[in-house]
Design an enzyme around this catalytic site. Structure first.
Site, PDB file in Angstrom:
ATOM      1  N   LYS A   1       1.452  20.155  57.556  1.00 57.81           N
ATOM      2  CA  LYS A   1       0.143  19.497  57.683  1.00 57.81           C
ATOM      3  C   LYS A   1      -0.877  20.559  58.050  1.00 57.81           C
ATOM      4  O   LYS A   1      -0.529  21.594  58.621  1.00 57.81           O
ATOM      5  CB  LYS A   1       0.207  18.432  58.785  1.00 57.81           C
ATOM      6  CG  LYS A   1      -0.893  17.401  58.719  1.00 57.81           C
ATOM      7  CD  LYS A   1      -0.597  16.279  57.747  1.00 57.81           C
ATOM      8  CE  LYS A   1      -1.781  15.338  57.619  1.00 57.81           C
ATOM      9  NZ  LYS A   1      -1.460  14.162  56.815  1.00 57.81           N
TER      10      LYS A   1
ATOM     11  N   ASP B   1      -6.354  13.998  53.514  1.00 56.68           N
ATOM     12  CA  ASP B   1      -6.103  13.134  54.679  1.00 56.68           C
ATOM     13  C   ASP B   1      -7.502  12.738  55.147  1.00 56.68           C
ATOM     14  O   ASP B   1      -8.461  12.802  54.352  1.00 56.68           O
ATOM     15  CB  ASP B   1      -5.306  13.881  55.757  1.00 56.68           C
ATOM     16  CG  ASP B   1      -4.809  12.965  56.887  1.00 56.68           C
ATOM     17  OD1 ASP B   1      -3.816  12.266  56.687  1.00 56.68           O
ATOM     18  OD2 ASP B   1      -5.438  12.926  57.967  1.00 56.68           O
TER      19      ASP B   1
HETATM   20  P1  NAP Z   1     -10.536   8.599  55.377  1.00 53.76           P
HETATM   21  O1  NAP Z   1     -10.660   8.250  53.933  1.00 53.76           O
HETATM   22  O2  NAP Z   1     -11.246   9.774  55.905  1.00 53.76           O
HETATM   23  O3  NAP Z   1     -10.887   7.309  56.232  1.00 53.76           O
HETATM   24  C1  NAP Z   1     -10.699   7.258  57.611  1.00 53.76           C
HETATM   25  C2  NAP Z   1     -11.270   5.938  58.079  1.00 53.76           C
HETATM   26  O4  NAP Z   1     -10.971   5.766  59.462  1.00 53.76           O
HETATM   27  C3  NAP Z   1     -12.786   5.910  57.953  1.00 53.76           C
HETATM   28  O5  NAP Z   1     -13.174   4.606  57.603  1.00 53.76           O
HETATM   29  C4  NAP Z   1     -13.218   6.266  59.357  1.00 53.76           C
HETATM   30  O6  NAP Z   1     -14.528   5.845  59.713  1.00 53.76           O
HETATM   31  C5  NAP Z   1     -12.211   5.453  60.121  1.00 53.76           C
HETATM   32  N1  NAP Z   1     -12.177   5.841  61.516  1.00 53.76           N
HETATM   33  C6  NAP Z   1     -12.105   7.080  62.048  1.00 53.76           C
HETATM   34  N2  NAP Z   1     -12.141   7.006  63.381  1.00 53.76           N
HETATM   35  C7  NAP Z   1     -12.242   5.686  63.672  1.00 53.76           C
HETATM   36  C8  NAP Z   1     -12.312   4.943  64.862  1.00 53.76           C
HETATM   37  N3  NAP Z   1     -12.295   5.576  66.043  1.00 53.76           N
HETATM   38  N4  NAP Z   1     -12.394   3.589  64.784  1.00 53.76           N
HETATM   39  C9  NAP Z   1     -12.399   2.950  63.594  1.00 53.76           C
HETATM   40  N5  NAP Z   1     -12.354   3.607  62.424  1.00 53.76           N
HETATM   41  C10 NAP Z   1     -12.260   4.939  62.467  1.00 53.76           C
HETATM   42  O7  NAP Z   1      -8.961   8.843  55.731  1.00 53.76           O
HETATM   43  P2  NAP Z   1      -7.683   8.165  55.103  1.00 53.76           P
HETATM   44  O8  NAP Z   1      -7.137   9.101  54.098  1.00 53.76           O
HETATM   45  O9  NAP Z   1      -7.988   6.762  54.742  1.00 53.76           O
HETATM   46  O10 NAP Z   1      -6.677   8.208  56.339  1.00 53.76           O
HETATM   47  C11 NAP Z   1      -6.559   7.146  57.277  1.00 53.76           C
HETATM   48  C12 NAP Z   1      -5.217   7.260  57.990  1.00 53.76           C
HETATM   49  O11 NAP Z   1      -4.150   7.184  57.035  1.00 53.76           O
HETATM   50  C13 NAP Z   1      -4.970   8.551  58.754  1.00 53.76           C
HETATM   51  O12 NAP Z   1      -4.156   8.276  59.863  1.00 53.76           O
HETATM   52  C14 NAP Z   1      -4.165   9.388  57.775  1.00 53.76           C
HETATM   53  O13 NAP Z   1      -3.406  10.379  58.416  1.00 53.76           O
HETATM   54  C15 NAP Z   1      -3.287   8.307  57.179  1.00 53.76           C
HETATM   55  N6  NAP Z   1      -2.687   8.621  55.887  1.00 53.76           N
HETATM   56  C16 NAP Z   1      -3.465   8.961  54.817  1.00 53.76           C
HETATM   57  C17 NAP Z   1      -2.861   9.220  53.590  1.00 53.76           C
HETATM   58  C18 NAP Z   1      -3.673   9.502  52.364  1.00 53.76           C
HETATM   59  O14 NAP Z   1      -3.081   9.581  51.282  1.00 53.76           O
HETATM   60  N7  NAP Z   1      -4.976   9.621  52.435  1.00 53.76           N
HETATM   61  C19 NAP Z   1      -1.461   9.176  53.473  1.00 53.76           C
HETATM   62  C20 NAP Z   1      -0.702   8.807  54.574  1.00 53.76           C
HETATM   63  C21 NAP Z   1      -1.320   8.532  55.765  1.00 53.76           C
HETATM   64  P3  NAP Z   1     -15.727   6.943  59.789  1.00 53.76           P
HETATM   65  O15 NAP Z   1     -16.094   7.165  58.361  1.00 53.76           O
HETATM   66  O16 NAP Z   1     -16.762   6.258  60.604  1.00 53.76           O
HETATM   67  O17 NAP Z   1     -15.158   8.159  60.458  1.00 53.76           O
END
Ligand code: NAP
Length: 449
Positions: free
Chosen positions: A130, A170
């Site tokens: 990561k 991510d």
């Molecule tokens: P992303 O597209 O950057 O979205 C993150 C989301 O979380 C945004 O809506 C963000 O809002 C919100 N957020 C951040 N801090 C927050 C808080 N304190 N309270 C409420 N909402 C909050 O990221 P993502 O790829 O969807 O990833 C989300 C999660 O899934 C992470 O844990 C990541 O490690 C996991 N994940 C992702 C993938 C992937 O393929 N992308 C795969 C496995 C796991 P703001 O815009 O306001 O910051």
């Protein structure tokens, strides 16, 4: 023997804490795995003799580097970049990059550690790693994001490669960032090495379904859990936290299966929309305009913006935390249980605190841990690598079928392992043990390296 194994596990955990001071999230992730492993080490003492756990807890390589860049005012900015290459027993390191101001070594290590077992569970030949930076892309212009990504890759390129380490997205790293990162890699190396990074655009080596994969996969895993109790998504009220990549496609798939998703959030607050989230509007606001959830509410008469309380106060049958780590605590869990929640599944990595997991398990609520429930993203990244290697591009339907088969396989592996080790229905234990066994066997087979 049982007592010996338990005291050994405690000693190794103490060592992890001492060797990685101040890295609370990494300690938490290690503890959660350790809590599941006593029956395995008892049954297979050669893992103890072979110091497998000690070896798996120590990253093979940790890279920390300076990332200098110019902002639009011509000021020099300095961020810190990380890549933790945790374990390559099963294949090249594989795991995303996170750009968020909260990023430090402890976050990257927790994510990298989880990734080892998650990747093992997918059944694909990928190790765990990561990376990321404390850079915050929110509020930055496209040109600033491009300059940052180019500077980040100017150091990272020497550590990655299709047979070495394959990053992806991510939090804070989506299609735009992957494009700039891949472009700089290609420029520096003069190689169109498609499988060096995944999450690429479909016209330049990406895979259909990769964008949707984590959210879709989480819902597919949850469907499998519900099926064990003769239930499904049809007609259910669902709450999804976040409104980023994982959340949007979890909402889309849950609604396609007949559910009504009544709430979502971002870091500024949460939205309740009893008519069901309008996914097309949410995509426009979040993916195109990079706006806030308040912008969604402005254009959607049935939606209300809540600025106090928690999204977990909204009553639902299924809860899918899809935002940051540790956002769902024991009080939230008690509220959800009180409101009759049937299933909780982690689209995000470690969004549920250990105390909250215990509340769900005691209440017999189906609980899907992230390393199983959100593994569809990395699995589809591995499918992207397969397509790149064979210079092929699969259809949406074929790729989605592969994803669905992988998620069903992960569910079966977790459920059967939990049963075999005497804890039927405990997906946390099933995922940790099933993920560990494959890695442990490979670590032993490859010798002390
Ligand atoms: P992303 O597209 O950057 O979205 C993150 C989301 O979380 C945004 O809506 C963000 O809002 C919100 N957020 C951040 N801090 C927050 C808080 N304190 N309270 C409420 N909402 C909050 O990221 P993502 O790829 O969807 O990833 C989300 C999660 O899934 C992470 O844990 C990541 O490690 C996991 N994940 C992702 C993938 C992937 O393929 N992308 C795969 C496995 C796991 P703001 O815009 O306001 O910051």
């Amino acid at each position: 023997m049982r007592r010996q194994v338990e005291s050994k596990l405690k000693a190794i955990y103490r060592q992890v804490v001492e060797r990685n001071p101040g890295e609370a999230e990494f300690h938490q992730a290690a503890r959660e795995v350790f809590d599941s492993l006593a029956p395995v080490l008892h049954k297979h003492p050669h893992y103890v003799d072979g110091a497998v756990l000690e070896r798996v807890c120590e990253p093979e390589r940790q890279i920390i580097f300076r990332v200098p860049w110019f902002d639009d005012e011509g000021q020099i900015r300095i961020n810190r970049g990380f890549r933790v290459e945790f374990n390559s027993a099963l294949g090249p390191y594989k795991g995303g990059l996170r750009f968020h101001p909260s990023v430090y070594l402890g976050i990257i290590k927790f994510l990298g550690f989880e990734q080892i077992f998650k990747n093992s569970l997918t059944g694909m030949p990928i190790g765990g790693g990561k990376g990321g930076s404390d850079f915050d892309p929110r509020g930055r212009s496209d040109r600033e994001v491009m300059r940052f990504c180019q500077s980040f890759m100017t150091e990272l390129y020497r550590h990655i490669g299709e047979y070495i380490d394959v990053p992806a997205g991510d939090i804070g790293v989506g299609g735009r960032e992957i494009g700039y990162l891949f472009g700089q890699y290609k420029r520096i190396t003069n190689r169109y090495e498609s499988s060096v990074i995944t999450g690429k655009g479909v016209t330049w080596g990406g895979s259909l379904v990769r964008t949707e994969a984590t959210g879709y996969g989480t819902v597919l895993f949850t469907s499998e859990m519900l099926r064990t109790r003769g239930q499904d998504f049809d007609g259910r009220r669902v709450v999804v936290s976040g409104s980023g990549n994982v959340a949007i496609y979890a909402i889309e798939k849950a609604q396609a299966l007949g559910a009504t998703v009544v709430a979502c959030s971002d870091s500024s607050g949460y939205v309740v929309d009893d008519e069901g989230i309008d996914v097309a509007l949410l995509k426009q606001v979040k993916e195109v305009e990079r706006g806030r959830v308040a912008d969604y509410v402005e254009r959607r008469p049935s939606a209300k913006l809540a600025s106090n309380g928690s999204i977990w106060d909204v009553s639902c049958d299924v809860a899918l935390p899809c935002a940051p780590q540790n956002e769902l605590n024991a009080d939230h869990a008690a509220t959800l249980v009180g409101n009759g929640v049937q299933a909780v599944s982690e689209g995000a990595n470690m969004p549920t605190t250990p105390e909250a997991v215990a509340v769900f398990q005691q209440a017999n609520v189906l609980f899907g841990p992230g390393k199983a429930a959100n593994a569809g993203g990395v699995a589809t990244s591995a499918l992207e690598m397969q397509q790149n290697a064979s210079r092929d591009a699969w259809t949406f339907e074929h790729t989605e079928e592969r994803l669905a088969a992988i998620m069903t396989g992960i569910h079966t592996r977790c459920a059967e392992t939990a049963e075999e080790y005497g804890h039927p229905g405990n997906y946390v234990l099933g995922a940790n043990i099933a993920g560990f066994l494959k890695v442990a066997d490979a670590v032993i087979a490859l010798g002390v390296i």
